[in-house]
Scaffold this motif. Structure first.
Motif, PDB file in Angstrom:
ATOM      1  N   SER A   1      47.647 104.207  56.694  1.00  0.00           N
ATOM      2  CA  SER A   1      46.794 103.760  57.794  1.00  0.00           C
ATOM      3  C   SER A   1      46.937 102.255  58.018  1.00  0.00           C
ATOM      4  O   SER A   1      47.048 101.779  59.155  1.00  0.00           O
ATOM      5  CB  SER A   1      45.330 104.120  57.501  1.00  0.00           C
ATOM      6  OG  SER A   1      44.478 103.674  58.514  1.00  0.00           O
ATOM      7  N   ARG A   2      46.931 101.493  56.928  1.00  0.00           N
ATOM      8  CA  ARG A   2      47.075 100.037  57.035  1.00  0.00           C
ATOM      9  C   ARG A   2      48.481  99.652  57.479  1.00  0.00           C
ATOM     10  O   ARG A   2      48.661  98.750  58.317  1.00  0.00           O
ATOM     11  CB  ARG A   2      46.742  99.394  55.679  1.00  0.00           C
ATOM     12  CG  ARG A   2      46.918  97.878  55.614  1.00  0.00           C
ATOM     13  CD  ARG A   2      46.005  97.163  56.583  1.00  0.00           C
ATOM     14  NE  ARG A   2      44.604  97.457  56.307  1.00  0.00           N
ATOM     15  CZ  ARG A   2      43.827  96.692  55.529  1.00  0.00           C
ATOM     16  NH1 ARG A   2      44.307  95.621  54.953  1.00  0.00           N
ATOM     17  NH2 ARG A   2      42.559  97.010  55.347  1.00  0.00           N
TER      18      ARG A   2
ATOM     19  N   TRP B   1      48.836 100.231  61.169  1.00  0.00           N
ATOM     20  CA  TRP B   1      48.073  99.237  61.920  1.00  0.00           C
ATOM     21  C   TRP B   1      48.875  97.953  62.098  1.00  0.00           C
ATOM     22  O   TRP B   1      48.890  97.362  63.182  1.00  0.00           O
ATOM     23  CB  TRP B   1      46.752  98.947  61.209  1.00  0.00           C
ATOM     24  CG  TRP B   1      45.992  97.788  61.777  1.00  0.00           C
ATOM     25  CD1 TRP B   1      45.595  97.616  63.077  1.00  0.00           C
ATOM     26  CD2 TRP B   1      45.540  96.628  61.067  1.00  0.00           C
ATOM     27  NE1 TRP B   1      44.908  96.435  63.221  1.00  0.00           N
ATOM     28  CE2 TRP B   1      44.859  95.811  61.997  1.00  0.00           C
ATOM     29  CE3 TRP B   1      45.623  96.230  59.738  1.00  0.00           C
ATOM     30  CZ2 TRP B   1      44.280  94.591  61.632  1.00  0.00           C
ATOM     31  CZ3 TRP B   1      45.045  95.031  59.379  1.00  0.00           C
ATOM     32  CH2 TRP B   1      44.388  94.221  60.326  1.00  0.00           C
TER      33      TRP B   1
ATOM     34  N   ARG C   1      40.982 102.401  66.145  1.00  0.00           N
ATOM     35  CA  ARG C   1      40.762 101.767  64.845  1.00  0.00           C
ATOM     36  C   ARG C   1      39.662 100.706  64.958  1.00  0.00           C
ATOM     37  O   ARG C   1      38.815 100.573  64.077  1.00  0.00           O
ATOM     38  CB  ARG C   1      42.055 101.133  64.329  1.00  0.00           C
ATOM     39  CG  ARG C   1      41.879 100.482  62.958  1.00  0.00           C
ATOM     40  CD  ARG C   1      43.137  99.761  62.503  1.00  0.00           C
ATOM     41  NE  ARG C   1      42.867  99.022  61.272  1.00  0.00           N
ATOM     42  CZ  ARG C   1      43.034  99.503  60.032  1.00  0.00           C
ATOM     43  NH1 ARG C   1      43.492 100.724  59.863  1.00  0.00           N
ATOM     44  NH2 ARG C   1      42.752  98.762  58.979  1.00  0.00           N
TER      45      ARG C   1
ATOM     46  N   ASP D   1      40.139 101.664  57.176  1.00  0.00           N
ATOM     47  CA  ASP D   1      41.375 102.413  56.933  1.00  0.00           C
ATOM     48  C   ASP D   1      41.106 103.914  56.862  1.00  0.00           C
ATOM     49  O   ASP D   1      41.859 104.721  57.423  1.00  0.00           O
ATOM     50  CB  ASP D   1      42.024 101.945  55.620  1.00  0.00           C
ATOM     51  CG  ASP D   1      42.691 100.589  55.738  1.00  0.00           C
ATOM     52  OD1 ASP D   1      43.016 100.182  56.865  1.00  0.00           O
ATOM     53  OD2 ASP D   1      42.884  99.936  54.694  1.00  0.00           O
TER      54      ASP D   1
ATOM     55  N   ALA E   1      40.502 105.417  60.191  1.00  0.00           N
ATOM     56  CA  ALA E   1      41.683 105.403  61.055  1.00  0.00           C
ATOM     57  C   ALA E   1      42.788 106.323  60.556  1.00  0.00           C
ATOM     58  O   ALA E   1      43.902 106.318  61.102  1.00  0.00           O
ATOM     59  CB  ALA E   1      42.222 103.977  61.164  1.00  0.00           C
ATOM     60  N   ALA E   2      42.507 107.124  59.540  1.00  0.00           N
ATOM     61  CA  ALA E   2      43.559 107.927  58.914  1.00  0.00           C
ATOM     62  C   ALA E   2      43.888 109.215  59.666  1.00  0.00           C
ATOM     63  O   ALA E   2      44.997 109.743  59.531  1.00  0.00           O
ATOM     64  CB  ALA E   2      43.161 108.261  57.480  1.00  0.00           C
TER      65      ALA E   2
ATOM     66  N   TRP F   1      47.266 109.907  61.549  1.00  0.00           N
ATOM     67  CA  TRP F   1      48.456 109.972  60.693  1.00  0.00           C
ATOM     68  C   TRP F   1      48.450 111.235  59.845  1.00  0.00           C
ATOM     69  O   TRP F   1      49.516 111.780  59.540  1.00  0.00           O
ATOM     70  CB  TRP F   1      48.525 108.709  59.839  1.00  0.00           C
ATOM     71  CG  TRP F   1      48.283 107.502  60.694  1.00  0.00           C
ATOM     72  CD1 TRP F   1      47.227 106.649  60.648  1.00  0.00           C
ATOM     73  CD2 TRP F   1      49.092 107.074  61.793  1.00  0.00           C
ATOM     74  NE1 TRP F   1      47.322 105.704  61.633  1.00  0.00           N
ATOM     75  CE2 TRP F   1      48.461 105.937  62.356  1.00  0.00           C
ATOM     76  CE3 TRP F   1      50.286 107.521  62.357  1.00  0.00           C
ATOM     77  CZ2 TRP F   1      48.978 105.252  63.454  1.00  0.00           C
ATOM     78  CZ3 TRP F   1      50.811 106.851  63.452  1.00  0.00           C
ATOM     79  CH2 TRP F   1      50.164 105.738  63.987  1.00  0.00           C
TER      80      TRP F   1
ATOM     81  N   THR G   1      55.175 110.192  60.245  1.00  0.00           N
ATOM     82  CA  THR G   1      54.526 108.885  60.224  1.00  0.00           C
ATOM     83  C   THR G   1      55.444 107.835  59.602  1.00  0.00           C
ATOM     84  O   THR G   1      55.577 106.717  60.111  1.00  0.00           O
ATOM     85  CB  THR G   1      53.200 108.946  59.443  1.00  0.00           C
ATOM     86  OG1 THR G   1      52.305 109.840  60.112  1.00  0.00           O
ATOM     87  CG2 THR G   1      52.553 107.576  59.348  1.00  0.00           C
TER      88      THR G   1
END
Length: 281
Positions: free
Chosen positions: A2-3, A6, A153, A231, A234-235, A238, A246
């Motif tokens: 997730s990071r 981003w 996000r 994070d 926002a996962a 993905w 991904t």
């Protein structure tokens, strides 16, 4: 992941703030760059009120927003601002990347699938961007997907800040102290007065999150926790896309965003921008 993602879609999205933005805003008749900013970013919401924009953007002073909204909608309609931001992105990407970007069609497909995995519940800006029709041109379609992911996000980040009990100015003070940024500059960028900033600092001191020397241990832990919550929130895109696709999108976007981070002047002067050094192949 997730990071990592981003760090990539944020930089691709940020081309909307390249120097071309000032030129387009001036052509529209905007009075200053901030009117152009609020118009282009909030346009997916329609002719939103200053209260709605303030709530969605979270860390801007309400009076700063009110200087631009709703007057901005008399300068141009939200539909025109949606068109304007694609004009900005098109000009900026053609200048910085040229017409031939390796793997672009595959990136468009993968990013669109990820953006489709954004859950609209509680994500005002993410859902508004997700509802927009994708542009025909691949480089713009990729930008629209990145913007959906970026704003989604951001919505999750706002939820994490609210859950942490941080008011907008308090969140900005904590972020500024954590990153070692200039408080005067940050106040100016978000419209908070020196007195309001001091009051926010005092509230954070009372919570033992801040001292005269910077963040306390508890303050650093809360900042880390907010980022972890962000994070996690926002996962979903993905997870829906899958680990293999991904990773493929990450690898395809890496050289593109490295190039953009080298050339995007807006990133070089914005202390809140991502550190390009964090992007690794």
């Amino acid at each position: 992941m997730s990071r990592e993602m981003w760090l990539r879609f944020e930089i691709y999205h940020d081309v909307v703030y390249a120097p071309e933005a000032s030129l387009v805003a001036k052509e529209l008749g905007c009075r200053g760059g901030w009117m152009g900013y609020f118009g282009t970013r909030s346009a997916p919401l329609g002719a939103a009120s200053p209260e709605v924009v303030t709530a969605a953007f979270f860390n801007f002073h309400p009076q700063m927003v009110a200087k631009a909204v709703p007057q901005v909608w008399s300068v141009a309609s939200p539909e025109r601002f949606l068109q304007a931001r694609l004009e900005i992105v098109d000009a900026a990407l053609r200048r910085m990347l040229g017409a031939d970007v390796a793997g672009l069609e595959e990136m468009v497909t993968l990013a669109a699938s990820a953006a489709a995995g954004v859950s609209p519940g509680g994500r005002v800006l993410g859902a508004a961007n997700q509802a927009l029709p994708p542009p025909v041109e691949p480089h713009l379609a990729l930008w629209q997907s990145c913007s959906t992911l970026r704003e989604s996000r951001g919505d999750g980040h706002v939820a994490a800040l609210v859950a942490a009990g941080l008011a907008p100015c308090e969140a900005l003070v904590l972020f500024t102290a954590d990153k070692g940024l200039d408080p005067a500059y940050m106040r100016r960028m978000r419209g908070w007065s020196e007195q309001e900033w001091k009051e926010a600092e005092a509230a954070l001191v009372d919570r033992r999150l801040l001292t005269g020397g910077g963040l306390t241990v508890a303050g650093r832990e809360l900042r880390a926790e907010v980022e972890r919550w962000t994070d996690m929130a926002a996962a979903a895109p993905w997870q829906a896309l899958g680990a293999g696709p991904t990773a493929r999108l990450r690898d395809l976007m890496t050289p593109v965003v490295q190039r953009l981070s080298e050339l995007n002047e807006s990133m070089k002067v914005n202390p809140m921008a991502l550190n390009p050094a964090e992007i690794v192949a």
